[in-house]
Design an enzyme around this catalytic site. Sequence first.
Site, PDB file in Angstrom:
ATOM      1  N   HIS A 214       0.818  -1.206   0.000  1.00  0.00           N
ATOM      2  CA  HIS A 214       0.000   0.000   0.000  1.00  0.00           C
ATOM      3  C   HIS A 214       0.855   1.260   0.000  1.00  0.00           C
ATOM      4  O   HIS A 214       1.983   1.261   0.465  1.00  0.00           O
ATOM      5  CB  HIS A 214      -0.918   0.008   1.233  1.00  0.00           C
ATOM      6  CG  HIS A 214      -1.987  -1.047   1.149  1.00  0.00           C
ATOM      7  ND1 HIS A 214      -3.054  -0.950   0.295  1.00  0.00           N
ATOM      8  CD2 HIS A 214      -2.130  -2.231   1.801  1.00  0.00           C
ATOM      9  CE1 HIS A 214      -3.817  -2.023   0.422  1.00  0.00           C
ATOM     10  NE2 HIS A 214      -3.276  -2.828   1.340  1.00  0.00           N
TER      11      HIS A 214
ATOM     12  N   CYS B   3       4.980 -29.297 -13.523  1.00  0.00           N
ATOM     13  CA  CYS B   3       3.672 -28.654 -13.456  1.00  0.00           C
ATOM     14  C   CYS B   3       3.434 -27.968 -14.786  1.00  0.00           C
ATOM     15  O   CYS B   3       4.143 -27.038 -15.142  1.00  0.00           O
ATOM     16  CB  CYS B   3       3.655 -27.632 -12.326  1.00  0.00           C
ATOM     17  SG  CYS B   3       2.432 -26.341 -12.523  1.00  0.00           S
TER      18      CYS B   3
ATOM     19  N   CYS C 219      -5.120 -26.270 -12.989  1.00  0.00           N
ATOM     20  CA  CYS C 219      -5.563 -27.642 -12.723  1.00  0.00           C
ATOM     21  C   CYS C 219      -5.371 -28.012 -11.255  1.00  0.00           C
ATOM     22  O   CYS C 219      -5.742 -29.111 -10.841  1.00  0.00           O
ATOM     23  CB  CYS C 219      -4.905 -28.649 -13.655  1.00  0.00           C
ATOM     24  SG  CYS C 219      -3.371 -29.384 -13.089  1.00  0.00           S
TER      25      CYS C 219
ATOM     26  N   CYS D 164       0.072 -32.453 -11.651  1.00  0.00           N
ATOM     27  CA  CYS D 164       1.395 -32.540 -11.033  1.00  0.00           C
ATOM     28  C   CYS D 164       1.413 -33.258  -9.694  1.00  0.00           C
ATOM     29  O   CYS D 164       2.448 -33.766  -9.295  1.00  0.00           O
ATOM     30  CB  CYS D 164       2.063 -31.172 -10.931  1.00  0.00           C
ATOM     31  SG  CYS D 164       1.248 -30.016  -9.831  1.00  0.00           S
TER      32      CYS D 164
END
Lengths: 488, 411
Positions: free
Chosen positions: A54, A412, A449, A454
């Site tokens: 921020h 992955c 997924c 994986c």
Amino acid sequence: MDQGTRYDVLIIGAGVVGNAIARELSKYKLKIGVLEKELDVGMGTSSRNSGVIHSGIHYKPGTLRAKLNVLGNSMFERLCRELKVKMSYIGKLTVAQEDSEIKSLYELKEQGEANGVPGLQILKRDEMEKLQPGVGGILALYSPSTGIVCPYTFTIRLAESAFRNGVSFWLGKKVVAIEKRFDTFLVKTQDGETFTSRVLINSAGLYSDQICRLLGIEEYKIYPCRGEYLILDKRLGHHLKTLVYPAPHHGKAGLGIHLTKTVDGNILIGPSNEYVNSPEEYATTREIMEVLLKEGKELLPDLETSDVIRSFCGLRAKQTPPEVGGFRDFVIEHRKEIKGFINLLGIESPGLTSAPAIALTVKDLLEEVLTLEEREDFLSELPGFTGYFSELSYEEKMDLISKEKDYGQIVCRCEGITKKEVIDAIQNPLGVKTLSSLRYRARVMMGRCQGGFCLPRIVEILTKEFGFRPEDFLLHREGSYLFTGNVR
Amino acid sequence: MKREVVVIGGGPAGLAAAISAKRAGARDVLIVERDKRLGGILNQCIHDGFGLHRFKEALSGPEYAKRFIERLDAEGVEYMLDTMVTKLGRDKTLELSSAKGLKRIEAKAVVLAMGCRERTQGAIMLPGTRPSGIYTAGQAQNLINLQNIMVGKRAVVLGSGDIGLIMARRLLLEGCEVVGVYEILPYPSGLPRNIQQCLLDYGIPLHLSTTVVEVHGERRLTGVSVAKVDPNRRPLPNTTSFIPCDTLLLSVGLIPENELSREAGVEIEPMTGGPLVDDTLMTSLEGIFACGNVLQVHDLVDHVSEESELAGLFGARFSEGELRPLGEYTSIRPGPGIRYCLPQRVSRERDFFLSLRVKEPMRDKKIVLLDENRKRLIQKSFPRLHPAVMVRLKVMVEKIAKAKGLEVRVE
């Protein structure tokens, strides 16, 4: 364990605040330990938020939140460079939808300037449109110093840097009793161990009031306030060039439901804002999910229900009960009546942004108790590269694969994470062995997924190369076993 | 590196496409497979029922794959294992990643055969906590059948997709209590034969119009709340009950895996989740073909093989310069009662298979192909139609030779 050793500093809670303190203090000649009840660092609020750095426009001048936010924001770039964490100052538009909200934009600007926030500008429609095509609203306050960071990567890397500089991390150690005997704190954990230290720092987040009570401090109470989010597919990430927030509404506890881009290119919708009864209440709800999806579709017309890849929630450690609402300032104090007890409490938003500055404040308080002497051998940089292998150039990838063939094997497919990254994650310096630790470190099982592809491959790697038995696999917490054994 | 035809994926679709491309005369055909063996999902499908149409035999998944792999070897098709295609360009260049390094390949034709993935807990926005013990049916199938790892002791199956049905039976056979299968729709999503052979034959209850509304447990799953739903699939109040279980299997749909296709710029049809194709299975990009579950989710591997052989054949013909992309074409659109149909565009130059699924279960209906003047070109009667059972109709070119627009509908 080294039961005999007395720590100079013990920190309770390995969230972003505890880890930032640990890392800051590891620059000095101190013996430091961190106690964490979960099996990994950053498992609470630190990993369950918007990941926004921020600017500091939202907080009253003179408060700790204002001061530490602005200071913390200015420290992020260097810190992220040292820790090899992705971050980006992508800026933010706070948007007024109607005339009645315009005044609040000017008030925010004035407040931000009083806080020392750089570069604030009021933008008209055409200028807003340039920064964020398709943005709604009639006028906006632009804060260029608003940024994004991956909050759990940042939290983990702070801990790894602290560890590299000699800090001990004790995971799975829930503090159940604290006693002060002369100048020493005796801290007992649920498994029956006792840790001793000269200084005790309470950075237990949602549990910080409970830690206070163990020391007889009754004046604080934390009211957990839930924020639910939806995570969207990366397909939509390019829509968001900057962050867009609604103008503030009086009396609301959060900053309003908005879209946030993550450093990895996903979009978050959220957070919602409901008080809950317990700091363990991490269930998402059908009602809120539907609200988020509906609001999300208004903010992002291209959004399809099938773009949602996951929902999650985090809890704000609020000091104000539901009937009061709003905010109270951070508590960061050295309790003189319990000399050596440094208490941090109510570090809700902007806690992530403020963490580096909170660490400096704690260092100053510590000097009331201990003499600090800087180390000459402090290692500011973590090894490796920033981001993920998949983000490197073709040439950089080729070079790394030629040195380490596991970089060529993609485990992955959604996020393009390689076997080497998975192996590095399982060999993390803190020694965490849960599947969620891999998720947070290597980003596996995080994509669209969600581990469908994986997870079996990761199980195979851990079984064959690290000797895991089916019973050894834990998802995140003690008792979160994945498998019941072999089939036969 | 250059190849005539590159097939992405070595599952049932990729195998059939590659063999067919090679037989059609393509000089060099390459399969790129990300797993360490060919066969794709078939490797974990140890149940039987594969090949009933094609070989008139009930084979297991690996047996079905083996027949194709033997033919592939006999034809001399080249393949790379443990290799992932990380990028596909519209110019048919591919980037590959493996332990040997990165590679760029230029192809004359590309066949997309990446298959599909399962929908997840997140994708169906399942409310509640995030405990361990929640698996997609395919994950559990991999763990149990390929890795000898048991996932739990008392399971609920959400969704009645075929893999969920197969896995309900599998869990039961391995000593796991299976409380029931819960399906949000008023009819099952899996094949009727799987309902019979996996649930009814084993006494596993199937609860229709019922769904899981919340998962419980902060560490391991402790149970799920289920509720009846109204016709709009909204949970009905006062029908919620708690079912203790340590495992939740999800079988809630399959999504064609088109990330590579999308990045390349292939046009995706929202109803199938797969590429928009013509009657040669060419996508919107010249020389890029699609087949199998990446094109449309199939229920029978036999159909996948049949479809993929065509994609391979046309891929080979394109690579030889014998196939031009469609110039003028006729669109086929789904009419009343049809969820989707494919191909979406036809040349009117050749016969083709029309694949389609109906919207809901029906009895004694006709599937009709109409031209732009509502003239019936083809019709076929079906005693039963079910969304779980794909319909494939052979369309002869002479039937549609004059049509300017086509619509398929249920009557």
